[in-house]
Motif scaffolding. Sequence first.
Motif, PDB file in Angstrom:
ATOM      1  N   THR A 165      -1.187   4.335 -12.074  1.00 29.43           N
ATOM      2  CA  THR A 165      -2.411   5.133 -12.184  1.00 29.43           C
ATOM      3  C   THR A 165      -3.264   4.944 -10.938  1.00 29.43           C
ATOM      4  O   THR A 165      -3.161   3.922 -10.235  1.00 29.43           O
ATOM      5  CB  THR A 165      -3.246   4.709 -13.407  1.00 29.43           C
ATOM      6  OG1 THR A 165      -3.741   3.377 -13.167  1.00 29.43           O
ATOM      7  CG2 THR A 165      -2.419   4.753 -14.687  1.00 29.43           C
ATOM      8  N   GLN A 166      -4.126   5.918 -10.709  1.00 24.76           N
ATOM      9  CA  GLN A 166      -5.038   5.821  -9.580  1.00 24.76           C
ATOM     10  C   GLN A 166      -5.978   4.627  -9.749  1.00 24.76           C
ATOM     11  O   GLN A 166      -6.312   3.930  -8.786  1.00 24.76           O
ATOM     12  CB  GLN A 166      -5.847   7.128  -9.466  1.00 24.76           C
ATOM     13  CG  GLN A 166      -6.731   7.215  -8.242  1.00 24.76           C
ATOM     14  CD  GLN A 166      -5.953   7.292  -6.926  1.00 24.76           C
ATOM     15  OE1 GLN A 166      -4.803   7.757  -6.893  1.00 24.76           O
ATOM     16  NE2 GLN A 166      -6.556   6.821  -5.855  1.00 24.76           N
ATOM     17  N   ASP A 167      -6.374   4.347 -11.010  1.00 20.38           N
ATOM     18  CA  ASP A 167      -7.282   3.222 -11.255  1.00 20.38           C
ATOM     19  C   ASP A 167      -6.610   1.897 -10.882  1.00 20.38           C
ATOM     20  O   ASP A 167      -7.235   1.000 -10.319  1.00 20.38           O
ATOM     21  CB  ASP A 167      -7.717   3.187 -12.726  1.00 20.38           C
ATOM     22  CG  ASP A 167      -8.781   4.237 -12.992  1.00 20.38           C
ATOM     23  OD1 ASP A 167      -9.300   4.800 -12.013  1.00 20.38           O
ATOM     24  OD2 ASP A 167      -9.061   4.492 -14.171  1.00 20.38           O
ATOM     25  N   GLU A 203      -7.690  -0.883  -8.075  1.00 17.91           N
ATOM     26  CA  GLU A 203      -7.868  -2.300  -8.392  1.00 17.91           C
ATOM     27  C   GLU A 203      -7.064  -3.175  -7.423  1.00 17.91           C
ATOM     28  O   GLU A 203      -7.493  -4.273  -7.038  1.00 17.91           O
ATOM     29  CB  GLU A 203      -7.417  -2.572  -9.832  1.00 17.91           C
ATOM     30  CG  GLU A 203      -7.698  -3.996 -10.277  1.00 17.91           C
ATOM     31  CD  GLU A 203      -7.051  -4.305 -11.603  1.00 17.91           C
ATOM     32  OE1 GLU A 203      -7.377  -3.644 -12.604  1.00 17.91           O
ATOM     33  OE2 GLU A 203      -6.204  -5.228 -11.636  1.00 17.91           O
ATOM     34  N   ALA A 204      -5.892  -2.670  -7.027  1.00 17.49           N
ATOM     35  CA  ALA A 204      -5.026  -3.454  -6.126  1.00 17.49           C
ATOM     36  C   ALA A 204      -5.599  -3.539  -4.713  1.00 17.49           C
ATOM     37  O   ALA A 204      -5.245  -4.447  -3.941  1.00 17.49           O
ATOM     38  CB  ALA A 204      -3.635  -2.827  -6.078  1.00 17.49           C
ATOM     39  N   LEU A 249       0.845  -1.199   0.000  1.00 19.29           N
ATOM     40  CA  LEU A 249       0.000   0.000   0.000  1.00 19.29           C
ATOM     41  C   LEU A 249       0.880   1.248   0.000  1.00 19.29           C
ATOM     42  O   LEU A 249       0.644   2.199  -0.750  1.00 19.29           O
ATOM     43  CB  LEU A 249      -0.893  -0.031   1.240  1.00 19.29           C
ATOM     44  CG  LEU A 249      -2.119   0.855   1.191  1.00 19.29           C
ATOM     45  CD1 LEU A 249      -3.136   0.303   0.197  1.00 19.29           C
ATOM     46  CD2 LEU A 249      -2.754   0.936   2.572  1.00 19.29           C
ATOM     47  N   TRP A 250       1.927   1.240   0.869  1.00 24.89           N
ATOM     48  CA  TRP A 250       2.830   2.410   0.898  1.00 24.89           C
ATOM     49  C   TRP A 250       3.553   2.535  -0.443  1.00 24.89           C
ATOM     50  O   TRP A 250       3.709   3.630  -0.978  1.00 24.89           O
ATOM     51  CB  TRP A 250       3.852   2.318   2.038  1.00 24.89           C
ATOM     52  CG  TRP A 250       3.367   1.794   3.363  1.00 24.89           C
ATOM     53  CD1 TRP A 250       3.969   0.870   4.164  1.00 24.89           C
ATOM     54  CD2 TRP A 250       2.167   2.168   4.078  1.00 24.89           C
ATOM     55  NE1 TRP A 250       3.221   0.627   5.296  1.00 24.89           N
ATOM     56  CE2 TRP A 250       2.107   1.412   5.274  1.00 24.89           C
ATOM     57  CE3 TRP A 250       1.131   3.054   3.819  1.00 24.89           C
ATOM     58  CZ2 TRP A 250       1.064   1.522   6.200  1.00 24.89           C
ATOM     59  CZ3 TRP A 250       0.089   3.173   4.741  1.00 24.89           C
ATOM     60  CH2 TRP A 250       0.073   2.424   5.899  1.00 24.89           C
ATOM     61  N   GLN A 251       4.019   1.416  -0.986  1.00 25.18           N
ATOM     62  CA  GLN A 251       4.755   1.477  -2.257  1.00 25.18           C
ATOM     63  C   GLN A 251       3.867   2.003  -3.375  1.00 25.18           C
ATOM     64  O   GLN A 251       4.280   2.835  -4.174  1.00 25.18           O
ATOM     65  CB  GLN A 251       5.280   0.092  -2.629  1.00 25.18           C
ATOM     66  CG  GLN A 251       6.502  -0.312  -1.832  1.00 25.18           C
ATOM     67  CD  GLN A 251       6.985  -1.723  -2.179  1.00 25.18           C
ATOM     68  OE1 GLN A 251       6.529  -2.336  -3.139  1.00 25.18           O
ATOM     69  NE2 GLN A 251       7.912  -2.230  -1.384  1.00 25.18           N
ATOM     70  N   PHE A 252       2.647   1.486  -3.456  1.00 25.14           N
ATOM     71  CA  PHE A 252       1.740   1.918  -4.524  1.00 25.14           C
ATOM     72  C   PHE A 252       1.403   3.404  -4.381  1.00 25.14           C
ATOM     73  O   PHE A 252       1.318   4.130  -5.373  1.00 25.14           O
ATOM     74  CB  PHE A 252       0.448   1.092  -4.500  1.00 25.14           C
ATOM     75  CG  PHE A 252       0.636  -0.348  -4.891  1.00 25.14           C
ATOM     76  CD1 PHE A 252       1.743  -0.753  -5.634  1.00 25.14           C
ATOM     77  CD2 PHE A 252      -0.294  -1.315  -4.531  1.00 25.14           C
ATOM     78  CE1 PHE A 252       1.920  -2.086  -6.000  1.00 25.14           C
ATOM     79  CE2 PHE A 252      -0.131  -2.647  -4.893  1.00 25.14           C
ATOM     80  CZ  PHE A 252       0.981  -3.039  -5.619  1.00 25.14           C
ATOM     81  N   SER A 253       1.220   3.844  -3.145  1.00 27.73           N
ATOM     82  CA  SER A 253       0.896   5.249  -2.911  1.00 27.73           C
ATOM     83  C   SER A 253       2.027   6.149  -3.417  1.00 27.73           C
ATOM     84  O   SER A 253       1.779   7.174  -4.067  1.00 27.73           O
ATOM     85  CB  SER A 253       0.656   5.444  -1.412  1.00 27.73           C
ATOM     86  OG  SER A 253       0.656   6.788  -1.082  1.00 27.73           O
TER      87      SER A 253
END
Length: 580
Positions: A183-185, A189-190, A170-174
Amino acid sequence: MTFKPAPWPRKLRSQHWYGGTSRDAIYHRGWLKNQGHPDDLFDGRPVIGILNTWSELTPCNGHLDELARKVKAGIWEAGGFPLEVPVFSASENTFRPTAMMFRNLAAMSVEEAMRGQPIDGAVLMVGCDKTTPSLMMAAASTDIPSIVVSGGPMLNGWWRGKAVGAGTHLWQFSEAVKAGEMTQDDFLEAEAAVTRSAGSCNTMGTASTMASMAEALGMALSGNAAIPAVDARRRVMAQLTGRRIVQMVKDDLKPSDVLTRQAFENAIRTNAAIGGSTNAVIHLLAIAGRVGIDLTLDDWDRCGRDIPMIVNLQPSGHYLMEEFFYAGGLPVVLKRLGEAGLLHKDALTVSGGAIWDDVKDVRNWNEEVIRPADKALTRSGGIVVLKGNLAPRGAVLKPSAASPHLMKHRGRAVVFEDIDDYKARIEDEALDIDETCVMVLKNCGPKGYPGMSEVGNMGLPPKVLRKGITDMVRISDARMSGTAYGTVVLHTSPEAAAGGPLAVVRTGDVIEIDVEARRLHLDISDTELAERLAAWTPTHEMAGSGYAWLHQQHVEGADTGADLDFLRGKRGRAVGRDSH
Ligand code: FES
């Protein structure tokens, strides 16, 4: 290990409610019989409280209602009388301002739930971060025979063919979204892929760390920490735990028999070997304070120093708790420590025997997940304690989650007065900051936030992220999620809200960090530091009433475990006077 079981049979504390023919005994038995309990359950057998932190708003513990049935089955099988008791449940992902503010409230309420009710022993059903230490603190203060059973970690998350860890990804994706690399999309999805099953975070975050600490301390049966929540063997563990507590009551095997200095040293070394969460520092200090063990930050540095980190789990490594379980789990790590002379082998556990007896014959089934010492992930996985004029009572850093090139660094401070100030300015392209700077965050400690939030791993400014930079030195009096990573100095004590030197750092000051030398230094003269401190006035908000007020008035510093000052120590299990 000097434990000598108490003689059995003898009169248990529950008989002060249920024994005899007095009016009060009839009253206590009679009311409980409205649940359909036959006479012979009140014959002096151990009454076991299943203290359950199940809550639909604590999703990591959302399956503990079902798991409790297996605990209950074990207690019946062993001849005990199980009674399930819902207790305060602080979810890490839901509670505001931060679950940490409620750890002590939970500990206080559970302590009274144990002492004030007719139970002879307790099964502590825990999972999400704060639920484990809060119930262990309560058990330590009452000294009623108690055993931990964890809910277990989630299964691995999977997204687009890759294993993803709860929290860490979650931290990495943020950060990737902020850097324009995701992308935000895709992020949306993740969301459901990261946390796809019942259980606690599946990284070596705080929940898995605290489950490991419970096992290393000897407060849970061997193997408890790593079994996934949905694996059938988790239910077996629950049933065996139910069986075991009944014998513990008969033997009068108490938390104070298990929670010795040796046990805490075993846990600190284990934390180093698993690359465990910095939150374990605060929680173990608090548990030790309850049982009267004089554990200090210096013990963390001394015991954890030069212990190789051999468990290859996120956030410091690669794998997740599921692989850790398949490799053999914590018993393999304890065996390694024992073979290296780093385990007090005769420390007593809830099994009634020595910790070494539980682990000496286990095997490692995957040396990529639990590495041999010569292939350790880091040479020293222990929590480092930094001191200096910026942290006279200490600050902590997790080297296995940090960047080697930043372990010795001198940089210009960019100061955020509190978390709102940080949020307001961090994405401002005009902010004068680059990757050589030291980000400083104040007023996020136990009094200041209040509650000491997990905001110490401040996200980097977007303009730095876009350069491909993923780490900077960050210093605060906050905590950090056990699933997070970075060169992050945490728990700086005294905290800013208590007038610690952190409160008077200014943007443009130069800060030096030297991990090898254990030094954290604000490069101004002693005279100037004294003048700034003399002129300091608090800026954090104080609650006017309610629990937040109680917390802010009485919470101690992170360096001693951030317990409430009036809750330290053991108050025992004496049965109070009857109310009728
Ligand atoms: Fe509950 Fe991570 S949020 S264990």
